[in-house]
Design a protein around this motif. Structure first.
Motif, PDB file in Angstrom:
ATOM      1  N   CYS A   6       8.667  -0.767  -1.315  1.00 21.41           N
ATOM      2  CA  CYS A   6      10.086  -0.814  -0.942  1.00 21.41           C
ATOM      3  C   CYS A   6      10.602   0.567  -0.562  1.00 21.41           C
ATOM      4  CB  CYS A   6      10.917  -1.397  -2.082  1.00 21.41           C
ATOM      5  SG  CYS A   6      10.613  -3.145  -2.337  1.00 21.41           S
ATOM      6  N   LYS A   7      10.206   1.572  -1.310  1.00 27.55           N
ATOM      7  CA  LYS A   7      10.669   2.940  -1.039  1.00 27.55           C
ATOM      8  C   LYS A   7      10.157   3.423   0.319  1.00 27.55           C
ATOM      9  CE  LYS A   7      12.797   6.640  -2.392  1.00 27.55           C
ATOM     10  NZ  LYS A   7      14.235   6.681  -2.414  1.00 27.55           N
ATOM     11  N   SER A   8       8.883   3.146   0.625  1.00 27.26           N
ATOM     12  CA  SER A   8       8.306   3.646   1.875  1.00 27.26           C
ATOM     13  C   SER A   8       8.811   2.890   3.101  1.00 27.26           C
ATOM     14  CB  SER A   8       6.782   3.595   1.821  1.00 27.26           C
ATOM     15  OG  SER A   8       6.326   2.263   1.782  1.00 27.26           O
ATOM     16  N   THR A   9       9.213   1.641   2.929  1.00 29.24           N
ATOM     17  CA  THR A   9       9.648   0.859   4.082  1.00 29.24           C
ATOM     18  C   THR A   9      11.162   0.722   4.196  1.00 29.24           C
ATOM     19  OG1 THR A   9       9.386  -1.172   2.793  1.00 29.24           O
ATOM     20  CG2 THR A   9       7.528  -0.509   4.191  1.00 29.24           C
ATOM     21  N   LEU A  10      11.830   0.569   3.063  1.00 32.46           N
ATOM     22  CA  LEU A  10      13.270   0.301   3.066  1.00 32.46           C
ATOM     23  C   LEU A  10      14.092   1.441   2.485  1.00 32.46           C
ATOM     24  CD1 LEU A  10      13.038  -3.364   1.742  1.00 32.46           C
ATOM     25  CD2 LEU A  10      13.251  -2.624   4.127  1.00 32.46           C
ATOM     26  N   ASN A  11      13.416   2.434   1.941  1.00 35.29           N
ATOM     27  CA  ASN A  11      14.047   3.604   1.326  1.00 35.29           C
ATOM     28  C   ASN A  11      14.952   3.214   0.147  1.00 35.29           C
ATOM     29  OD1 ASN A  11      14.161   6.389   1.184  1.00 35.29           O
ATOM     30  ND2 ASN A  11      16.078   6.475   2.329  1.00 35.29           N
ATOM     31  N   THR A  12      14.508   2.231  -0.615  1.00 32.02           N
ATOM     32  CA  THR A  12      15.200   1.802  -1.821  1.00 32.02           C
ATOM     33  C   THR A  12      14.170   1.193  -2.760  1.00 32.02           C
ATOM     34  OG1 THR A  12      17.122   0.594  -2.656  1.00 32.02           O
ATOM     35  CG2 THR A  12      15.821  -0.506  -0.958  1.00 32.02           C
TER      36      THR A  12
END
Length: 133
Positions: free
Chosen positions: A66-72
């Motif tokens: 989620c962090k790498s794709t959506l920045n959350t």
């Protein structure tokens, strides 16, 4: 002369490395699976661990995706989906807040109101009245 400088600027930026990291196809597939699971189960699965278990990955891996794709993080993605459904219900139905809370599987309406207010800075009724204006 200005056009020449602009062309030079454009040409020089073409050689710059992309700031967006290249995503592995498995990461994209796992994100798609996570989003599909959320859309299917948002009403009764609210815990990141439950989604990670269904995906057969760790919570840490799911948060990394989620962090790498959506920045959350994964928890925020889940909360956003629940919020979208709550807003849709408030906007497009005349259901009471308690009915909406029940449909989204909140233990009671006060928990739903608290969740909604944390996300929007409005109570569900304030949101509904603002939308109907």
């Amino acid at each position: 002369m200005l056009a020449a400088h602009l062309n030079l600027l454009i040409l020089s930026t073409l050689n710059l490395p992309s700031s967006a990291p290249k995503l592995d196809s498995t990461v994209i597939d796992q994100l798609a699976l996570f989003k599909r699971l959320i859309n299917e189960h948002y009403a009764h699965l609210k815990n990141v661990q439950e989604y990670a278990d269904r995906m057969k990955i760790s919570v840490r891996k799911l948060n990394t995706i989620c962090k790498s794709t959506l920045n959350t993080n994964a928890r925020e993605v889940i909360k956003e989906r629940i919020l979208i459904e709550a807003k849709n219900s408030l906007t497009h139905t005349s259901n009471q807040v308690t009915e909406i809370a029940y449909s989204l599987n909140f233990s009671d309406s006060s928990n739903f109101v608290k969740f909604f207010k944390q996300q929007t800075n409005l109570t569900p009724l304030e949101y509904r009245s603002k939308i109907k204006v």
